[in-house]
Design a protein around this motif. Structure first.
Motif, short mmCIF file in Angstrom:
data_model
loop_
_atom_site.label_atom_id
_atom_site.label_comp_id
_atom_site.label_asym_id
_atom_site.label_seq_id
_atom_site.Cartn_x
_atom_site.Cartn_y
_atom_site.Cartn_z
N VAL A 54 52.62 20.80 60.28
CA VAL A 54 53.77 19.92 60.10
C VAL A 54 54.94 20.27 61.00
CG1 VAL A 54 53.19 19.22 57.74
CG2 VAL A 54 54.50 21.33 58.12
N ASP A 55 54.88 21.38 61.72
CA ASP A 55 55.90 21.73 62.71
C ASP A 55 55.43 21.47 64.14
OD1 ASP A 55 58.21 23.03 61.17
OD2 ASP A 55 56.44 24.03 60.34
N GLY A 56 54.23 20.88 64.29
CA GLY A 56 53.72 20.58 65.62
C GLY A 56 52.94 21.70 66.25
N ASN A 57 52.72 22.80 65.54
CA ASN A 57 51.89 23.87 66.07
C ASN A 57 50.43 23.42 66.11
OD1 ASN A 57 53.87 26.15 66.21
ND2 ASN A 57 54.00 25.74 64.01
N VAL A 58 49.74 23.75 67.19
CA VAL A 58 48.31 23.46 67.32
C VAL A 58 47.54 24.76 67.13
CG1 VAL A 58 46.47 22.62 68.82
CG2 VAL A 58 48.73 21.53 68.88
N LEU A 59 46.60 24.74 66.20
CA LEU A 59 45.82 25.94 65.90
C LEU A 59 44.34 25.69 66.12
CD1 LEU A 59 48.30 25.83 63.51
CD2 LEU A 59 47.45 28.15 63.31
N LEU A 60 43.62 26.75 66.40
CA LEU A 60 42.17 26.74 66.52
C LEU A 60 41.61 27.27 65.20
CD1 LEU A 60 39.63 26.42 68.37
CD2 LEU A 60 40.00 28.78 69.10
N ASP A 61 40.92 26.42 64.46
CA ASP A 61 40.49 26.76 63.10
C ASP A 61 39.05 27.24 63.12
OD1 ASP A 61 39.85 26.96 60.44
OD2 ASP A 61 40.71 25.03 59.87
N PHE A 62 38.88 28.55 62.92
CA PHE A 62 37.54 29.14 62.79
C PHE A 62 37.26 29.50 61.33
CE2 PHE A 62 35.96 30.83 67.17
CZ PHE A 62 36.07 29.56 67.69
N THR A 63 37.78 28.67 60.41
CA THR A 63 37.46 28.83 58.99
C THR A 63 36.69 27.63 58.45
OG1 THR A 63 39.41 27.73 58.01
CG2 THR A 63 39.67 30.03 58.73
N CYS A 64 36.89 26.45 59.05
CA CYS A 64 36.25 25.21 58.57
C CYS A 64 36.41 25.07 57.05
CB CYS A 64 34.77 25.19 58.95
SG CYS A 64 34.46 24.59 60.61
N HIS A 65 37.59 25.45 56.55
CA HIS A 65 37.87 25.36 55.11
C HIS A 65 36.79 26.10 54.31
CE1 HIS A 65 41.07 22.11 55.46
NE2 HIS A 65 40.61 22.28 56.68
N ILE A 66 36.52 27.32 54.74
CA ILE A 66 35.45 28.16 54.19
C ILE A 66 34.12 27.41 54.21
CG2 ILE A 66 34.90 29.91 52.45
CD1 ILE A 66 37.62 29.62 51.28
N GLY A 67 33.89 26.69 55.29
CA GLY A 67 32.63 25.98 55.48
C GLY A 67 32.58 24.60 54.85
N LYS A 302 30.17 22.76 49.40
CA LYS A 302 30.99 22.97 50.60
C LYS A 302 30.60 22.02 51.73
CE LYS A 302 32.77 27.64 49.85
NZ LYS A 302 34.14 27.21 49.56
N GLY A 303 29.78 22.45 52.69
CA GLY A 303 29.43 21.61 53.82
C GLY A 303 28.75 20.31 53.43
N LEU A 304 28.20 20.27 52.23
CA LEU A 304 27.54 19.06 51.74
C LEU A 304 28.55 18.03 51.25
CD1 LEU A 304 24.65 18.03 51.27
CD2 LEU A 304 24.79 18.95 48.95
N ARG A 305 29.78 18.44 50.96
CA ARG A 305 30.89 17.62 50.48
C ARG A 305 30.84 17.35 48.99
NH1 ARG A 305 33.27 16.00 55.31
NH2 ARG A 305 32.10 17.03 56.98
N VAL A 306 29.71 17.57 48.35
CA VAL A 306 29.58 17.45 46.89
C VAL A 306 28.79 18.66 46.41
CG1 VAL A 306 29.61 14.92 46.92
CG2 VAL A 306 27.43 16.13 47.01
N GLY A 307 28.77 18.87 45.10
CA GLY A 307 27.90 19.88 44.54
C GLY A 307 26.51 19.30 44.32
N LEU A 408 39.51 34.31 58.38
CA LEU A 408 39.60 34.70 56.97
C LEU A 408 39.04 36.11 56.77
CD1 LEU A 408 38.24 31.43 55.33
CD2 LEU A 408 40.59 32.27 55.12
N GLY A 409 39.56 36.77 55.76
CA GLY A 409 38.97 38.02 55.32
C GLY A 409 37.98 37.80 54.19
N CYS A 410 37.13 38.77 53.95
CA CYS A 410 36.24 38.77 52.80
C CYS A 410 35.79 40.20 52.57
CB CYS A 410 35.05 37.83 52.97
SG CYS A 410 33.92 38.26 54.31
#
Length: 447
Positions: A54-67, A302-307, A408-410
């Motif tokens: 929302v501040d215009g920063n562009v990021l490279l996302d290597f989390t894919c929303h935890i897949g 997750k990647g399936l979009r539904v359970g 992300l950490g784990c």
């Protein structure tokens, strides 16, 4: 945004607009777990792994929303299909209260729905002779339903087995199977009868007891003579083929084979939790495909979009009301996205791409990472970098964010990377370069 030329571009994070959104959200939201103070601007440009805040920063996302966003943001491999349709309201119906269809014939329907998604899931699980699916709303619900159907399959069962380091969800039932961090489970009541086994990721000189000549700890516990658990009183064994939250732990193959063999010997249903590892993430459709294992139930999300709880007809209850609508999924948009995700993986050779880009990432890390890196591991684009302390891990995650990379950490001291399944050579090189720079803030490389 042109994905082929986009680069991370960040000022101070969080910026003033992001902080305002975080403060606004926190005023009303219950305390919860957020990995980054990053606020995605859903109206701004985003493509694949690149996203704007929302501040215009562009990021490279290597989390894919935890897949959960396996192809990243606004990916044309999915969006080009979704935008063809004028969606209806509601796109979500109340569980199993009704069916939904599109036109007169499911074989020629323009819009794929829940029925088509289940057809796809049966097809990609056919190696395990699975033929029946129950859709739900989340991964925890998929595991809950797996627990329910296996208890129904063996109604006299008293026990179940899970593994140390596991994470299966945050509902009360799944928390009884979760053995990663005490913060997830403390204070909550547990289902009785859940026993815990070590999860073996040993390379050599295994100390977990799964290569003993006199039988593994699991096998000896069930032996007719001398065992302390009756095999016919075990409802299920639940296993993450690759542990996620527990630290991206990749199991010893002898261990997986032993678990599978014991389950077969005593007709104990084996549930595999593929919530984070499934749907192409590891370079195969299911992480289980990498191992000598034949699951009886697959829990996916997750990647399936539904359970989704996937199994064979004989394991599912025969009575219609046993699962019911509480954990039932009736989401038209999510089902459509699930179908298009599977189709994109198949049509664009994304399993091969995940394998190749994962190999590239591991090679770059092993060649360039700092001396604080103790291990680099992964299958496909489910990647882990283990550093020498939790403090250093957290510092690297923060330093990467400052440079425009979301990771992300784990586990205790592991960094996990989940780039989009269609990540390009350029994107992997860029992301790993930023990560190595972040690692160098902890200590200069010594080679």
């Amino acid at each position: 945004m042109d994905r082929d030329t986009a680069i991370p571009d960040t000022a101070a994070l969080p910026g003033p607009n992001a902080q305002a959104w975080i403060d606004f959200h926190s005023e009303y939201a219950a305390a919860s777990e957020y990995s980054h103070e990053f606020v995605w601007d859903v109206t701004a440009k985003a493509d694949g792994p690149f996203v704007t805040d929302v501040d215009g920063n562009v990021l490279l996302d290597f989390t894919c929303h935890i897949g959960a966003a396996p192809l990243g943001y606004n990916n044309e491999k999915i969006m080009s299909k979704v935008r063809e349709f004028d969606l209806v309201e509601p796109t979500k119906i109340a569980g199993q209260d009704m069916y939904f269809g599109i036109g007169g014939d499911p074989e020629t329907a323009d819009i794929p729905g829940a029925s088509h998604l289940m057809e796809k899931l049966v097809a990609i699980s056919s190696d395990y002779e699975m033929d029946t699916v129950f859709l739900s709303n989340s991964g925890a619900e998929a595991v809950e339903n797996a627990m329910k159907i296996t208890h129904d399959y063996n109604p006299t069962a008293k026990y179940a087995y899970a593994f140390e380091g596991s994470f299966h969800g945050r509902t009360l039932g799944t928390l009884s199977l979760t053995h990663s961090k005490g913060v997830y489970t403390r204070h909550y009541p547990e289902i009785a009868g859940v026993k815990t086994l070590p999860f073996c990721d040993c390379d050599d000189n295994c100390e977990c007891g799964f290569e003993r000549s006199d039988g593994s700890q699991f096998r000896t516990a069930l032996e007719p003579e001398g065992g302390h658990v009756e095999p016919d009183e075990v409802a299920f064994v639940v296993l993450e083929p690759i542990q996620g939250v527990g630290g991206y732990r990749f199991p010893n193959e002898a261990f997986v084979s032993e678990v599978d063999d014991v389950c077969k010997s005593y007709d104990i249903p084996l549930i595999v939790d593929e919530i984070q590892s499934g749907v192409g993430r590891t370079g195969k459709m299911w992480a289980s495909d990498h191992y000598q294992i034949e699951p009886d139930v697959i829990a996916s999300a997750k990647g399936l979009r539904v359970g989704a709880t996937i199994s064979r007809e004989e394991i599912f209850p025969s009575e219609k009301n046993r699962l019911g609508s509480t954990f039932g999924g009736g989401d038209l948009l999510a089902s459509m996205q699930g179908v298009f995700t599977i189709e994109a993986i198949e049509q664009h050779d994304l399993l091969d791409n995940a394998t190749e880009r994962g190999r590239q990432a591991k090679e770059l890390l092993r060649d360039n990472a700092s001396s604080h890196v103790e291990d680099v591991r992964g299958k496909g684009l489910m990647l882990a970098v283990e550093v020498d302390s939790q403090d250093n891990r957290d510092a690297v995650v923060a330093a990467a964010l400052e440079r425009g990379l979301l990771i992300l950490g784990c586990g205790k001291r592991t960094i996990r990377l989940l780039p989009p399944l269609d990540a390009t050579e350029r994107e992997i090189e860029m992301g790993i370069s930023i990560l190595c720079d972040a690692l160098d803030t902890i200590t200069p490389r010594t080679h």
